[in-house]
Motif scaffolding. Structure first.
Motif, PDB file in Angstrom:
ATOM      1  N   TYR A  94      -8.334   5.974  -0.752  1.00  0.00           N
ATOM      2  CA  TYR A  94      -8.185   4.914   0.007  1.00  0.00           C
ATOM      3  C   TYR A  94      -8.231   3.483  -0.664  1.00  0.00           C
ATOM      4  N   ILE A  95      -7.826   2.596  -0.223  1.00  0.00           N
ATOM      5  CA  ILE A  95      -7.840   0.998  -0.702  1.00  0.00           C
ATOM      6  C   ILE A  95      -8.475   0.304   0.301  1.00  0.00           C
ATOM      7  N   ASP A  96      -9.215  -0.581  -0.431  1.00  0.00           N
ATOM      8  CA  ASP A  96     -10.005  -1.671   0.946  1.00  0.00           C
ATOM      9  C   ASP A  96      -8.937  -2.663   0.716  1.00  0.00           C
ATOM     10  N   THR A  97      -8.927  -3.228   1.884  1.00  0.00           N
ATOM     11  CA  THR A  97      -8.009  -4.627   2.163  1.00  0.00           C
ATOM     12  C   THR A  97      -8.691  -5.347   3.328  1.00  0.00           C
ATOM     13  N   ARG A  98      -8.356  -6.478   3.582  1.00  0.00           N
ATOM     14  CA  ARG A  98      -8.921  -7.153   4.607  1.00  0.00           C
ATOM     15  C   ARG A  98      -9.016  -6.732   6.113  1.00  0.00           C
ATOM     16  N   ILE A  99      -8.084  -5.621   6.222  1.00  0.00           N
ATOM     17  CA  ILE A  99      -8.072  -5.150   7.797  1.00  0.00           C
ATOM     18  C   ILE A  99      -8.887  -3.856   7.649  1.00  0.00           C
ATOM     19  N   GLY A 100      -9.361  -3.466   6.519  1.00  0.00           N
ATOM     20  CA  GLY A 100     -10.145  -2.188   6.376  1.00  0.00           C
ATOM     21  C   GLY A 100      -9.747  -1.191   5.327  1.00  0.00           C
ATOM     22  N   GLN A 101      -9.386   0.103   5.647  1.00  0.00           N
ATOM     23  CA  GLN A 101      -8.957   0.796   4.557  1.00  0.00           C
ATOM     24  C   GLN A 101      -7.397   1.237   4.643  1.00  0.00           C
ATOM     25  N   ILE A 102      -6.756   1.337   3.878  1.00  0.00           N
ATOM     26  CA  ILE A 102      -5.403   2.080   3.756  1.00  0.00           C
ATOM     27  C   ILE A 102      -5.376   3.436   3.118  1.00  0.00           C
ATOM     28  N   HIS A 103      -5.096   4.521   3.682  1.00  0.00           N
ATOM     29  CA  HIS A 103      -4.908   5.537   2.991  1.00  0.00           C
ATOM     30  C   HIS A 103      -3.615   5.863   2.296  1.00  0.00           C
ATOM     31  N   TYR A 104      -3.515   6.522   1.334  1.00  0.00           N
ATOM     32  CA  TYR A 104      -2.213   6.772   0.605  1.00  0.00           C
ATOM     33  C   TYR A 104      -2.447   8.158  -0.116  1.00  0.00           C
ATOM     34  N   ARG A 105      -1.153   8.436  -0.236  1.00  0.00           N
ATOM     35  CA  ARG A 105      -1.103   9.850  -1.069  1.00  0.00           C
ATOM     36  C   ARG A 105      -0.324   9.528  -2.494  1.00  0.00           C
ATOM     37  N   GLU A 106      -0.715  10.200  -3.196  1.00  0.00           N
ATOM     38  CA  GLU A 106      -0.285   9.878  -4.979  1.00  0.00           C
ATOM     39  C   GLU A 106      -0.044  11.186  -5.542  1.00  0.00           C
ATOM     40  N   ALA A 107       1.068  10.813  -6.594  1.00  0.00           N
ATOM     41  CA  ALA A 107       1.640  11.928  -7.388  1.00  0.00           C
ATOM     42  C   ALA A 107       2.142  11.563  -8.559  1.00  0.00           C
ATOM     43  N   GLY A 108       2.122  12.106  -9.739  1.00  0.00           N
ATOM     44  CA  GLY A 108       2.577  11.861 -10.904  1.00  0.00           C
ATOM     45  C   GLY A 108       1.730  11.077 -11.627  1.00  0.00           C
ATOM     46  N   ASN A 109       1.995  10.719 -13.077  1.00  0.00           N
ATOM     47  CA  ASN A 109       0.945  10.157 -13.868  1.00  0.00           C
ATOM     48  C   ASN A 109       1.201   8.699 -13.851  1.00  0.00           C
ATOM     49  N   ALA A 138       2.586   6.415  -1.745  1.00  0.00           N
ATOM     50  CA  ALA A 138       2.926   6.627  -0.280  1.00  0.00           C
ATOM     51  C   ALA A 138       1.742   6.383   0.578  1.00  0.00           C
ATOM     52  N   PRO A 139       1.718   4.955   1.043  1.00  0.00           N
ATOM     53  CA  PRO A 139       0.611   4.776   1.758  1.00  0.00           C
ATOM     54  C   PRO A 139       0.963   5.231   3.434  1.00  0.00           C
ATOM     55  N   ASP A 140      -0.053   5.251   4.183  1.00  0.00           N
ATOM     56  CA  ASP A 140       0.054   5.203   5.456  1.00  0.00           C
ATOM     57  C   ASP A 140       0.129   3.768   6.237  1.00  0.00           C
ATOM     58  N   MET A 141       1.069   3.749   7.076  1.00  0.00           N
ATOM     59  CA  MET A 141       1.144   2.120   7.474  1.00  0.00           C
ATOM     60  C   MET A 141      -0.131   1.870   8.134  1.00  0.00           C
ATOM     61  N   PRO A 142      -0.279   0.702   8.453  1.00  0.00           N
ATOM     62  CA  PRO A 142      -1.479   0.289   9.330  1.00  0.00           C
ATOM     63  C   PRO A 142      -1.628   0.954  10.604  1.00  0.00           C
ATOM     64  N   GLY A 143      -2.539   1.674  10.924  1.00  0.00           N
ATOM     65  CA  GLY A 143      -2.585   2.199  12.287  1.00  0.00           C
ATOM     66  C   GLY A 143      -2.107   3.749  12.042  1.00  0.00           C
ATOM     67  N   PHE A 144      -1.511   4.283  11.266  1.00  0.00           N
ATOM     68  CA  PHE A 144      -0.994   5.580  11.178  1.00  0.00           C
ATOM     69  C   PHE A 144      -1.870   6.463  10.313  1.00  0.00           C
ATOM     70  N   GLY A 145      -1.911   7.586  10.419  1.00  0.00           N
ATOM     71  CA  GLY A 145      -2.557   8.410   9.651  1.00  0.00           C
ATOM     72  C   GLY A 145      -4.048   8.233   9.308  1.00  0.00           C
ATOM     73  N   ALA A 159      -6.045   0.180  11.746  1.00  0.00           N
ATOM     74  CA  ALA A 159      -4.824  -0.515  12.266  1.00  0.00           C
ATOM     75  C   ALA A 159      -4.962  -2.101  11.991  1.00  0.00           C
ATOM     76  N   LEU A 160      -3.874  -2.734  12.091  1.00  0.00           N
ATOM     77  CA  LEU A 160      -3.851  -4.219  12.086  1.00  0.00           C
ATOM     78  C   LEU A 160      -4.819  -4.798  13.008  1.00  0.00           C
ATOM     79  N   ASN A 161      -5.448  -5.725  12.527  1.00  0.00           N
ATOM     80  CA  ASN A 161      -6.154  -6.681  13.494  1.00  0.00           C
ATOM     81  C   ASN A 161      -5.466  -7.882  14.134  1.00  0.00           C
ATOM     82  N   GLU A 162      -4.279  -7.942  14.214  1.00  0.00           N
ATOM     83  CA  GLU A 162      -3.463  -8.895  14.709  1.00  0.00           C
ATOM     84  C   GLU A 162      -2.147  -8.213  15.334  1.00  0.00           C
ATOM     85  N   ALA A 163      -1.100  -9.180  15.780  1.00  0.00           N
ATOM     86  CA  ALA A 163       0.022  -8.818  16.263  1.00  0.00           C
ATOM     87  C   ALA A 163       0.689  -7.742  15.278  1.00  0.00           C
ATOM     88  N   VAL A 164       1.437  -6.830  15.925  1.00  0.00           N
ATOM     89  CA  VAL A 164       1.821  -5.771  15.141  1.00  0.00           C
ATOM     90  C   VAL A 164       3.382  -6.463  14.847  1.00  0.00           C
TER      91      VAL A 164
END
Length: 261
Positions: A8-23, A57-64, A68-73
């Protein structure tokens, strides 16, 4: 043991979840998913590419798992938050791949932050003609929740219609993702319609690979999209539909390896 890690990554809208592979010493490759899906759609592809790229590979805001965004999509809002998240991971330039809505985000990202992408691969670039813009809302409205659960079957039927030959596990995953969106289901599709994709794609200076399956509804726009870029390559995958990244993972991984290498 799976090559896929999660974070997870902290951003101004909250957290973004991501998948990661490779070095992390491998070339960075960022993958943006289609909607309604999540970065789970890339796990098969990530397994195949993990020995060649450092994949995020991040989950876009509001997915997974992403807030979610706190503004218009809008596609711009998606790209802004994902750019913030990637910078937080120390990624300042990378290879970029996007499928369908992810192809919208990929182009928006490079338009807003020129030079962030060293190369871009687009599966089903979203250069929509008027007919597609008129059709998309009819295919992406939300199903009201019903006491008898009929909305569950309607979502299942919508997902299965995209590819009747997809595995039941894949269709169930996508159905559950769509149901989880509730009333927000149409928002990302409207954002794609509203994006000025032609102007943004024409501004891209880095090499672009554009491809689609022969059963992809966006195949007809492939040549028009390529005509807008200075340095473009084209590929077509026979028989592929919207789940090309999973059902045709060998062909897609070969395309990406050849292009990004």
């Amino acid at each position: 043991m799976s090559a896929i890690r999660r974070g997870y990554i902290d951003t101004r809208i909250g957290q973004i979840h991501y998948r990661e592979a490779g070095n992390s010493d491998l070339p960075s490759l960022v993958m943006f998913h289609q909607v309604p899906s999540t970065s789970a759609m890339y796990e098969v592809l990530m397994e195949r590419l993990a020995n060649q790229f450092h994949i995020i590979a991040p989950d876009m805001p509001g997915f997974g798992g992403s807030d979610a965004l706190n503004e218009a999509v809008t596609i711009k809002a998606y790209a802004d938050i994902l750019h913030e998240a990637l910078l937080a991971l120390g990624i300042h330039q990378c290879l970029v791949f996007g499928h369908h809505t992810g192809a919208s985000v990929a182009v928006q990202l490079e338009y807003d932050f020129p030079g962030f992408a060293s190369k871009i691969a687009l599966s089903g670039p979203t250069l929509l003609d008027q007919a597609l813009k008129d059709l998309l809302p009819k295919k992406s409205f939300a199903f009201p929740v019903e006491d008898n659960g009929s909305h569950l079957m309607l979502m299942w039927e919508r997902v299965r219609a995209k590819d009747p030959d997809a595995t039941l596990a894949l269709s169930q995953r996508e159905t559950l993702t769509g149901i989880a969106l509730g009333d927000t289901y149409p928002d990302a599709y409207k954002a794609v319609i509203d994006q000025d994709y032609a102007t943004q794609l024409a501004s891209v200076k880095c090499p672009v690979l554009a491809f689609a399956g022969t059963e992809d509804p966006l195949l007809g726009q492939l040549d028009n999209a390529l005509a807008l870029v200075e340095n473009g390559e084209k590929a077509i995958i026979e028989g592929a539909r919207t789940y090309v990244c999973e059902r045709n993972a060998d062909e897609v991984s070969a395309l990406l390896t050849n292009f990004f290498k």
